[in-house]
Design an enzyme around this catalytic site. Structure first.
Site, short mmCIF file in Angstrom:
data_model
loop_
_atom_site.label_atom_id
_atom_site.label_comp_id
_atom_site.label_asym_id
_atom_site.label_seq_id
_atom_site.Cartn_x
_atom_site.Cartn_y
_atom_site.Cartn_z
N LYS A 217 -0.07 13.88 0.18
CA LYS A 217 0.64 13.74 -1.07
C LYS A 217 0.38 12.39 -1.73
CE LYS A 217 4.77 15.93 0.88
NZ LYS A 217 6.18 15.69 1.15
N GLY A 218 0.00 11.41 -0.95
CA GLY A 218 0.00 10.02 -1.39
C GLY A 218 -0.77 9.70 -2.65
N ASP B 164 -5.10 7.76 -1.34
CA ASP B 164 -4.22 6.61 -1.60
C ASP B 164 -4.69 5.38 -0.82
OD1 ASP B 164 -3.47 7.67 0.87
OD2 ASP B 164 -1.32 7.66 0.47
N ASP C 295 -7.22 3.59 5.91
CA ASP C 295 -6.82 2.61 6.93
C ASP C 295 -7.83 2.70 8.08
OD1 ASP C 295 -5.38 0.88 8.52
OD2 ASP C 295 -3.69 2.20 8.86
N LYS D 134 -7.90 -0.54 3.27
CA LYS D 134 -7.42 -1.44 4.34
C LYS D 134 -8.51 -1.51 5.40
CE LYS D 134 -2.80 -0.19 5.22
NZ LYS D 134 -1.76 -0.12 6.23
N PHE E 249 1.99 -2.75 5.87
CA PHE E 249 2.30 -1.41 5.40
C PHE E 249 2.77 -1.45 3.95
CE2 PHE E 249 4.19 2.76 5.23
CZ PHE E 249 3.24 3.49 5.94
N LEU E 250 2.08 -0.69 3.08
CA LEU E 250 2.36 -0.72 1.65
C LEU E 250 3.08 0.56 1.21
CD1 LEU E 250 -1.09 -2.13 0.46
CD2 LEU E 250 1.01 -3.39 0.91
N ASP F 27 4.15 6.24 0.78
CA ASP F 27 5.48 6.41 1.36
C ASP F 27 5.64 5.77 2.73
OD1 ASP F 27 3.84 8.33 2.85
OD2 ASP F 27 5.74 9.12 3.59
N ARG G 277 7.93 6.72 -2.68
CA ARG G 277 6.78 7.21 -3.46
C ARG G 277 6.99 7.00 -4.96
NH1 ARG G 277 3.35 10.20 -0.12
NH2 ARG G 277 4.30 11.52 1.44
P1 IMP Z 1 -6.12 6.62 8.22
O1 IMP Z 1 -6.47 7.97 8.81
O2 IMP Z 1 -5.72 5.64 9.31
O3 IMP Z 1 -7.22 6.06 7.35
O4 IMP Z 1 -4.80 6.80 7.39
C1 IMP Z 1 -4.81 7.34 6.17
C2 IMP Z 1 -3.46 7.83 5.73
O5 IMP Z 1 -2.39 7.13 6.35
C3 IMP Z 1 -3.32 7.57 4.25
O6 IMP Z 1 -3.72 8.69 3.53
C4 IMP Z 1 -1.86 7.30 4.10
O7 IMP Z 1 -1.19 8.51 3.85
C5 IMP Z 1 -1.42 6.76 5.43
N1 IMP Z 1 -1.30 5.30 5.39
C6 IMP Z 1 -2.10 4.39 5.99
N2 IMP Z 1 -1.69 3.13 5.71
C7 IMP Z 1 -0.62 3.26 4.89
C8 IMP Z 1 0.25 2.31 4.22
O8 IMP Z 1 0.11 1.07 4.30
N3 IMP Z 1 1.23 2.84 3.45
C9 IMP Z 1 1.42 4.18 3.29
N4 IMP Z 1 0.64 5.09 3.90
C10 IMP Z 1 -0.37 4.64 4.69
#
Ligand code: IMP
Length: 172
Positions: A40-41, A97, A100, A128, A149-150, A156, A162
């Site tokens: 959803k982000g 969004d 990470d 990130k 964490f943002l 969210d 959100r």
């Molecule tokens: P990844 O698989 O670790 O790259 O995480 C990606 C997903 O984790 C993103 O689509 C976000 O939904 C969530 N996420 C990662 N870091 C944050 C943050 O700082 N704030 C909010 N959601 C995050």
């Protein structure tokens, strides 16, 4: 009480979305571009991004669940909404969004490749990069952030925040 520390205000967000939209519009001139928003982000970012583009685009959405609850990715990714558009031989731009660890995007890119798109690139509101754990490239990043964490502007924490118009660092 969790503390919200301002990171990006409305003006910062508008400037960065305008800049990235202009680069995308120039790179994809004369291409048939399909944007796929990751729910959803990305819903707020995507809605602003499309209104800043100067090229015609088509839109679709995909949804995956990767965060159980809390602030770190579980790495346990589940597809909960498939794409609906035919992307065969099309240029696809994934709109996310936050990237990470990159595990979520890596999963989505593998899923998409089975539909034979011509190209798949990535546009993220926030990159990130310090915790990257998957071999993926963010082609268009609005903002690069270190750890932390943002929330806000679609992002969210346990489904909260959100709706905030700006982006904050959440201190628990
Ligand atoms: P990844 O698989 O670790 O790259 O995480 C990606 C997903 O984790 C993103 O689509 C976000 O939904 C969530 N996420 C990662 N870091 C944050 C943050 O700082 N704030 C909010 N959601 C995050």
């Amino acid at each position: 009480m969790p503390e919200l520390i301002p990171v990006l205000n409305k003006n910062d967000i508008d400037n960065m979305v305008t800049r990235v939209a202009s680069k995308i519009s120039s790179d994809y001139q004369d291409h048939e571009l399909i944007l796929i928003g990751v729910l959803k982000g990305a819903f707020v970012f995507l809605s602003d991004l499309v209104r800043h583009l100067s090229i015609p685009v088509k839109l679709d959405f995909i949804r995956v669940c990767s965060h159980g609850s809390g602030v770190s990715s579980s790495g346990n990714i589940r597809l909960t909404k498939e794409i609906e558009m035919d992307v065969n031989n099309k240029d696809v731009l994934l709109v996310e969004d936050i990237v990470d660890t990159g595990l979520t995007l890596s999963y989505i890119i593998d899923y998409l490749k089975a539909f034979n798109p011509r190209t798949v690139k990535v546009c993220a509101l926030i990159d990130k990069h310090e915790r990257r754990n998957a071999n993926i490239k963010v082609d268009y990043a609005c903002h690069k952030a270190a750890e932390g964490f943002l929330v806000g502007y679609g992002l969210d924490y346990n489904e909260n925040y959100r709706n905030l118009p700006c982006i904050y660092h959440l201190k628990l």
